[in-house]
Motif scaffolding. Structure first.
Motif, mmCIF file in Angstrom:
data_model
loop_
_atom_site.group_PDB
_atom_site.id
_atom_site.type_symbol
_atom_site.label_atom_id
_atom_site.label_comp_id
_atom_site.label_asym_id
_atom_site.label_seq_id
_atom_site.Cartn_x
_atom_site.Cartn_y
_atom_site.Cartn_z
ATOM 1 N N GLN A 41 36.164 28.416 32.361
ATOM 2 C CA GLN A 41 37.131 28.854 31.354
ATOM 3 C C GLN A 41 37.964 30.019 31.873
ATOM 4 O O GLN A 41 39.168 30.100 31.629
ATOM 5 N N ARG A 42 37.329 30.913 32.617
ATOM 6 C CA ARG A 42 38.037 32.059 33.171
ATOM 7 C C ARG A 42 39.042 31.622 34.239
ATOM 8 O O ARG A 42 40.159 32.113 34.299
ATOM 9 N N ILE A 43 38.644 30.654 35.079
ATOM 10 C CA ILE A 43 39.554 30.143 36.101
ATOM 11 C C ILE A 43 40.719 29.416 35.438
ATOM 12 O O ILE A 43 41.860 29.506 35.895
ATOM 13 N N LEU A 44 40.450 28.715 34.339
ATOM 14 C CA LEU A 44 41.501 28.006 33.620
ATOM 15 C C LEU A 44 42.586 28.955 33.126
ATOM 16 O O LEU A 44 43.775 28.669 33.228
ATOM 17 N N VAL A 45 42.182 30.110 32.603
ATOM 18 C CA VAL A 45 43.163 31.079 32.101
ATOM 19 C C VAL A 45 43.626 32.057 33.184
ATOM 20 O O VAL A 45 44.352 33.000 32.893
ATOM 21 N N GLN A 46 43.181 31.829 34.444
ATOM 22 C CA GLN A 46 43.634 32.591 35.598
ATOM 23 C C GLN A 46 43.339 34.083 35.463
ATOM 24 O O GLN A 46 44.223 34.926 35.607
ATOM 25 N N ARG A 47 42.071 34.411 35.200
ATOM 26 C CA ARG A 47 41.656 35.804 35.033
ATOM 27 C C ARG A 47 40.514 36.152 35.982
ATOM 28 O O ARG A 47 39.645 35.334 36.262
ATOM 29 N N ASN A 48 40.497 37.395 36.455
ATOM 30 C CA ASN A 48 39.382 37.934 37.233
ATOM 31 C C ASN A 48 38.263 38.303 36.265
ATOM 32 O O ASN A 48 38.504 38.428 35.061
ATOM 33 N N PRO A 49 37.043 38.513 36.751
ATOM 34 C CA PRO A 49 35.947 38.886 35.845
ATOM 35 C C PRO A 49 36.200 40.159 35.043
ATOM 36 O O PRO A 49 35.712 40.300 33.935
ATOM 37 N N ASP A 50 36.982 41.072 35.581
ATOM 38 C CA ASP A 50 37.263 42.310 34.846
ATOM 39 C C ASP A 50 38.367 42.143 33.807
ATOM 40 O O ASP A 50 38.699 43.079 33.095
ATOM 41 N N GLY A 51 38.953 40.937 33.704
ATOM 42 C CA GLY A 51 39.951 40.659 32.686
ATOM 43 C C GLY A 51 41.390 40.718 33.168
ATOM 44 O O GLY A 51 42.303 40.344 32.441
ATOM 45 N N THR A 52 41.612 41.188 34.383
ATOM 46 C CA THR A 52 42.973 41.241 34.912
ATOM 47 C C THR A 52 43.424 39.848 35.338
ATOM 48 O O THR A 52 42.606 39.002 35.690
ATOM 49 N N ALA A 53 44.722 39.632 35.322
ATOM 50 C CA ALA A 53 45.270 38.325 35.709
ATOM 51 C C ALA A 53 45.189 38.149 37.224
ATOM 52 O O ALA A 53 45.234 39.121 37.980
ATOM 53 N N PHE A 54 45.042 36.898 37.654
ATOM 54 C CA PHE A 54 45.096 36.590 39.087
ATOM 55 C C PHE A 54 46.451 37.025 39.632
ATOM 56 O O PHE A 54 47.461 36.943 38.939
ATOM 57 N N THR A 55 46.465 37.449 40.875
ATOM 58 C CA THR A 55 47.730 37.736 41.540
ATOM 59 C C THR A 55 48.489 36.421 41.655
ATOM 60 O O THR A 55 47.939 35.425 42.131
ATOM 61 N N PRO A 56 49.747 36.381 41.194
ATOM 62 C CA PRO A 56 50.471 35.106 41.248
ATOM 63 C C PRO A 56 50.724 34.647 42.675
ATOM 64 O O PRO A 56 50.671 35.431 43.618
ATOM 65 N N ARG A 57 51.003 33.365 42.810
ATOM 66 C CA ARG A 57 51.344 32.804 44.113
ATOM 67 C C ARG A 57 52.606 33.459 44.647
ATOM 68 O O ARG A 57 53.437 33.955 43.887
ATOM 69 N N LYS A 58 52.734 33.392 45.947
ATOM 70 C CA LYS A 58 53.929 33.922 46.581
ATOM 71 C C LYS A 58 55.137 33.098 46.138
ATOM 72 O O LYS A 58 55.075 31.871 46.083
#
Length: 152
Positions: A41-58
């Motif tokens: 579920q966390r990977i689906l919403v693109q979040r790190n465990p601490d709640g921050t968003a994944f760094t977007p693709r280049k």
């Protein structure tokens, strides 16, 4: 994160030692399945465990042909499937990990390593995107699971 895992381990160990090995293995498998679900579920919403968003693709050009714009898909859509994200447990441990060759891709993104995306291409420094991790709500979920198991 280390403090919460240490606290959780210190609290759970005496309770788990009261269970038979077969019961511990069953509980570990269930804990791993629930952890896999939360990771998916966390990977689906693109979040790190601490709640921050994944760094977007280049950023890159999305035009392949004149007048056509290709939509950008979410990252790691296949990685989060049960085929690649495995959950397992034994009397000694519960594990959630990536299987096979996919684990290399996951490790590169997990730690933000360098990799060559294809033959003859230059090395690329990937951003750190924590695919697997222990989120704050996971501690409560695991303690609730243990209490459910002990009561019922």
């Amino acid at each position: 994160m280390a403090e919460t895992l240490g606290d959780l381990s210190a609290w759970l160990t005496p309770l788990l030692m009261r269970l038979q090995p077969a019961q511990r293995a069953k509980l570990a498998r269930e804990a791993a399945k629930r952890m896999r679900r939360t990771q998916q579920q966390r990977i689906l919403v693109q979040r790190n465990p601490d709640g921050t968003a994944f760094t977007p693709r280049k950023a890159r050009t999305l035009r392949s042909k004149q007048g056509r714009i290709k939509a950008r898909a979410k990252m790691f859509t296949k990685l989060r499937t049960a085929r690649y994200l495995k959950a397992g447990g034994s009397a000694a441990e519960a594990t959630v990990s990536f299987a096979g060759r996919i684990s290399r891709i996951a490790r590169i993104h997990q730690y933000g390593l360098r990799d060559r995306p294809g033959k003859g291409m230059p090395d690329v420094q990937y951003a750190k995107r924590e695919l697997l991790g222990f989120a704050p709500g996971d501690r409560d979920m695991l303690s609730d699971l243990l209490l459910e198991h002990l009561v019922g």
